[in-house]
Every structure is written in C-alpha cells, then in structure tokens.
Design a protein around this motif. Structure first.
Motif, short mmCIF file in Angstrom:
data_model
loop_
_atom_site.label_atom_id
_atom_site.label_comp_id
_atom_site.label_asym_id
_atom_site.label_seq_id
_atom_site.Cartn_x
_atom_site.Cartn_y
_atom_site.Cartn_z
N ALA A 22 -42.42 -13.28 -39.49
CA ALA A 22 -42.96 -13.09 -38.19
C ALA A 22 -44.33 -12.06 -38.74
CB ALA A 22 -42.03 -12.15 -37.39
N PHE A 23 -44.13 -11.37 -39.84
CA PHE A 23 -45.20 -10.60 -40.25
C PHE A 23 -46.37 -11.51 -40.99
CE2 PHE A 23 -42.49 -6.90 -39.87
CZ PHE A 23 -43.29 -6.05 -39.04
N TYR A 24 -45.88 -12.64 -41.52
CA TYR A 24 -46.72 -13.51 -42.13
C TYR A 24 -47.68 -14.21 -41.11
CZ TYR A 24 -48.64 -18.08 -43.65
OH TYR A 24 -49.39 -19.10 -43.49
N LEU A 25 -46.75 -14.48 -39.81
CA LEU A 25 -47.57 -15.25 -38.76
C LEU A 25 -48.72 -14.27 -38.24
CD1 LEU A 25 -44.70 -17.13 -37.40
CD2 LEU A 25 -46.72 -18.23 -38.43
N LEU A 26 -48.30 -12.80 -38.22
CA LEU A 26 -49.30 -12.04 -37.62
C LEU A 26 -50.28 -11.74 -38.46
CD1 LEU A 26 -49.91 -9.68 -35.49
CD2 LEU A 26 -48.29 -8.30 -36.85
N GLY A 27 -50.09 -11.75 -39.78
CA GLY A 27 -51.38 -11.75 -40.75
C GLY A 27 -52.38 -12.88 -40.51
N ALA A 28 -51.59 -14.18 -40.50
CA ALA A 28 -52.53 -15.23 -40.30
C ALA A 28 -53.22 -15.29 -39.26
CB ALA A 28 -51.36 -16.71 -40.58
N ILE A 29 -52.74 -14.88 -38.04
CA ILE A 29 -53.44 -14.68 -36.81
C ILE A 29 -54.61 -13.90 -37.27
CG2 ILE A 29 -53.38 -13.69 -34.51
CD1 ILE A 29 -50.46 -14.47 -34.36
N HIS A 30 -54.53 -12.63 -37.87
CA HIS A 30 -55.64 -11.70 -38.02
C HIS A 30 -56.59 -12.26 -38.92
CE1 HIS A 30 -54.25 -8.76 -35.26
NE2 HIS A 30 -53.15 -8.44 -36.10
N LEU A 31 -55.87 -13.27 -39.87
CA LEU A 31 -56.91 -13.91 -40.86
C LEU A 31 -57.92 -14.53 -40.21
CD1 LEU A 31 -54.95 -14.72 -44.13
CD2 LEU A 31 -56.93 -13.26 -43.85
N GLY A 32 -57.23 -15.60 -39.12
CA GLY A 32 -58.01 -16.62 -38.38
C GLY A 32 -59.08 -15.69 -37.65
N LEU B 35 -56.71 -9.53 -49.09
CA LEU B 35 -57.49 -8.49 -49.96
C LEU B 35 -58.84 -8.58 -50.45
CD1 LEU B 35 -54.27 -8.12 -52.24
CD2 LEU B 35 -55.04 -6.37 -50.73
N ILE B 36 -59.07 -10.00 -50.45
CA ILE B 36 -60.51 -10.27 -50.97
C ILE B 36 -61.58 -9.64 -49.44
CG2 ILE B 36 -62.14 -12.15 -51.26
CD1 ILE B 36 -59.98 -13.56 -52.60
N GLY B 37 -61.07 -9.84 -48.35
CA GLY B 37 -61.63 -9.59 -47.13
C GLY B 37 -61.68 -7.97 -47.09
N VAL B 38 -60.92 -7.35 -47.65
CA VAL B 38 -61.06 -5.81 -47.25
C VAL B 38 -61.63 -5.14 -48.81
CG1 VAL B 38 -59.50 -5.27 -45.55
CG2 VAL B 38 -58.73 -5.29 -48.01
N LYS B 39 -62.27 -6.03 -49.40
CA LYS B 39 -62.97 -5.84 -50.87
C LYS B 39 -62.02 -5.06 -51.72
CE LYS B 39 -66.92 -6.24 -48.67
NZ LYS B 39 -66.95 -7.28 -48.03
N LYS B 40 -60.69 -5.77 -51.83
CA LYS B 40 -59.47 -5.28 -52.88
C LYS B 40 -59.28 -6.54 -53.87
CE LYS B 40 -57.54 -1.66 -49.66
NZ LYS B 40 -55.97 -1.26 -49.31
N SER B 41 -60.31 -7.19 -54.14
CA SER B 41 -60.25 -8.48 -54.87
C SER B 41 -59.62 -8.19 -56.14
CB SER B 41 -61.53 -9.35 -54.95
OG SER B 41 -62.47 -8.40 -55.28
N ALA B 42 -59.93 -7.00 -56.72
CA ALA B 42 -59.06 -6.49 -58.10
C ALA B 42 -57.53 -6.71 -57.99
CB ALA B 42 -59.89 -5.40 -58.66
N GLU B 43 -57.10 -6.52 -57.02
CA GLU B 43 -55.44 -6.58 -56.74
C GLU B 43 -54.89 -7.99 -56.71
OE1 GLU B 43 -54.44 -3.69 -53.44
OE2 GLU B 43 -55.83 -2.25 -53.99
N LEU C 193 -58.41 -5.82 -41.95
CA LEU C 193 -57.60 -4.80 -42.20
C LEU C 193 -56.10 -5.09 -41.74
CD1 LEU C 193 -57.61 -2.04 -43.71
CD2 LEU C 193 -58.28 -0.89 -41.69
N GLU C 194 -56.36 -5.58 -40.41
CA GLU C 194 -54.91 -5.71 -39.70
C GLU C 194 -54.14 -6.98 -40.50
OE1 GLU C 194 -57.83 -5.72 -38.19
OE2 GLU C 194 -57.74 -4.20 -36.64
N ALA C 195 -55.05 -7.83 -41.06
CA ALA C 195 -54.31 -8.88 -41.59
C ALA C 195 -53.61 -8.31 -43.21
CB ALA C 195 -55.54 -10.18 -42.01
N GLU C 196 -54.35 -7.55 -43.75
CA GLU C 196 -53.67 -6.91 -44.92
C GLU C 196 -52.41 -6.14 -44.69
OE1 GLU C 196 -54.73 -3.65 -48.15
OE2 GLU C 196 -55.84 -3.50 -46.48
N THR C 197 -52.56 -5.55 -43.58
CA THR C 197 -51.43 -4.67 -43.17
C THR C 197 -50.30 -5.39 -42.96
OG1 THR C 197 -52.79 -3.04 -42.37
CG2 THR C 197 -50.58 -2.78 -41.69
N ALA C 198 -50.44 -6.68 -42.09
CA ALA C 198 -49.17 -7.34 -41.76
C ALA C 198 -48.89 -8.13 -43.01
CB ALA C 198 -49.79 -8.30 -40.76
#
Length: 192
Positions: free
Chosen positions: A98-108, A141-149, A113-118
């Motif tokens: 469920a959290f993956y789907l929420l994150g995928a929605i926010h990525l789309g 993570l790339i989207g919120v400028k945390k690509s090093a992680e 930031l919401e995608a990273e959290t979910a």
C-alpha cells in the motif's frame, strides 16, 4: 448382550453398578456431562476456525482492494489511484505494498518528498522489498537530491539478484544517481 458369570447380561453403560460404584456413563451426570464436554470442545474448535477465517478474509479483502489501485497506477491515472487508495489506507491497510503504491502515485505526480516518505515506509523493516519498490525509492531519492543514498539502497540487492532484467533495472537507477551526482564516468560504468 453377553452373559456374565452369574448368568446375567452385562451392559457396558452400567459398569460399576454391580459393585456399588456409580462410575459408568449411566450415572446421573455421566452422559449429560460427556455431551457437554463434547459440545464445549466443538464450540472452541468452531470459534478458533472462525477467527482464522475472519483474519484470512480481512487480509485477502485488503489485498483485493489494492488491485484496482495498482491498475490505475499502471495506467498513469494517479488521481483515480489516490482516490481508490485513501479509503483503503484509512480502513487500516498499512502493508508495504500500500505504501509502495502511494509512493508510485506521488512519483507519477512528481511530488518527490511525499514519494520519498511513502517509499521509505514501504521498504523499511523489509515490509516490501520488491525490486520495483527499491527502484521507485531510488528515483524518489534522486528527486529530493539525495542521490548519494541510492548506492547504499541498491548495491546489496543488485549483488543478490540472479535475474538479468532486475539487475539491469538496478544498474539503470544507479546510473541515474551517478549522473545526478555529476559522476559521469561511474554512470557510464553502470550502463556498460
């Protein structure tokens, strides 16, 4: 009936009456007590079975409620997917999927930031470690400028996978992370 030693027939239900003991099933509480015990055991068994079936049905229903959400995400209908997912999560569905789907929605919707959290919630504690979730989390993570992680997230699953398609997807997200870091030679290595 069988004849006993004294020529009388012996009834197994009467056992114990001859010698003055009242120990057979024919004693006043014998048959009734036996039936009550049986009914109690049956009731306990039925209650346990009902509880297991109720739990399984609720888990299956929650999974089944995610099917239309996944379908809407796959067809890029993110607003519809979110409207389908919110009541399911409000009803108590807190699975990693469920959290993956929420994150995928926010990525789309490019809500990084919401995608990273979910997605962090989806992959933490091994709740949903499917490659698609790890890759989506890497994108967030790339989207919120945390690509090093991203390397810490992806390199271990990449080393374990034996599926060439999954390995290629992991390498691609690592390549994107290196490009975001400005390390183009390392990005080139991941592409090769």
């Amino acid at each position: 009936m069988t004849e006993g030693m004294g020529g009388m027939s012996e009834n197994p239900l009467d056992s114990g009456r001859k010698n003055g003991k009242n120990t057979g099933l024919m004693r006043p509480e014998g048959l009734k007590g036996h039936c009550m015990k049986m009914l109690k055991h049956m009731a306990h068994g039925l209650l346990a079975t009902w509880a297991v079936l109720a739990f399984a049905a609720s888990a299956w229903a929650a999974k089944a409620d995610l099917v239309p959400v996944r379908s809407a995400v796959e067809s890029c209908d993110y607003d519809r997917a979110l409207s389908l997912l919110q009541p399911v999560m409000n009803a108590g569905e807190q699975s990693g999927e469920a959290f993956y789907l929420l994150g995928a929605i926010h990525l789309g919707k490019e809500n990084w930031l919401e995608a990273e959290t979910a997605l962090s919630e989806a992959v933490s504690k091994k709740r949903y470690s499917e490659p698609e979730a790890l890759i989506a989390y890497g994108r967030a993570l790339i989207g919120v400028k945390k690509s090093a992680e991203v390397a810490a997230l992806i390199e271990k699953p990449l080393a374990k996978t034996k599926d060439p398609k999954k390995a290629a997807a992991f390498k691609y997200i690592l390549c994107l992370a290196e490009m975001a870091n400005g390390n183009y030679s390392k990005a080139h290595e991941w592409l090769l």
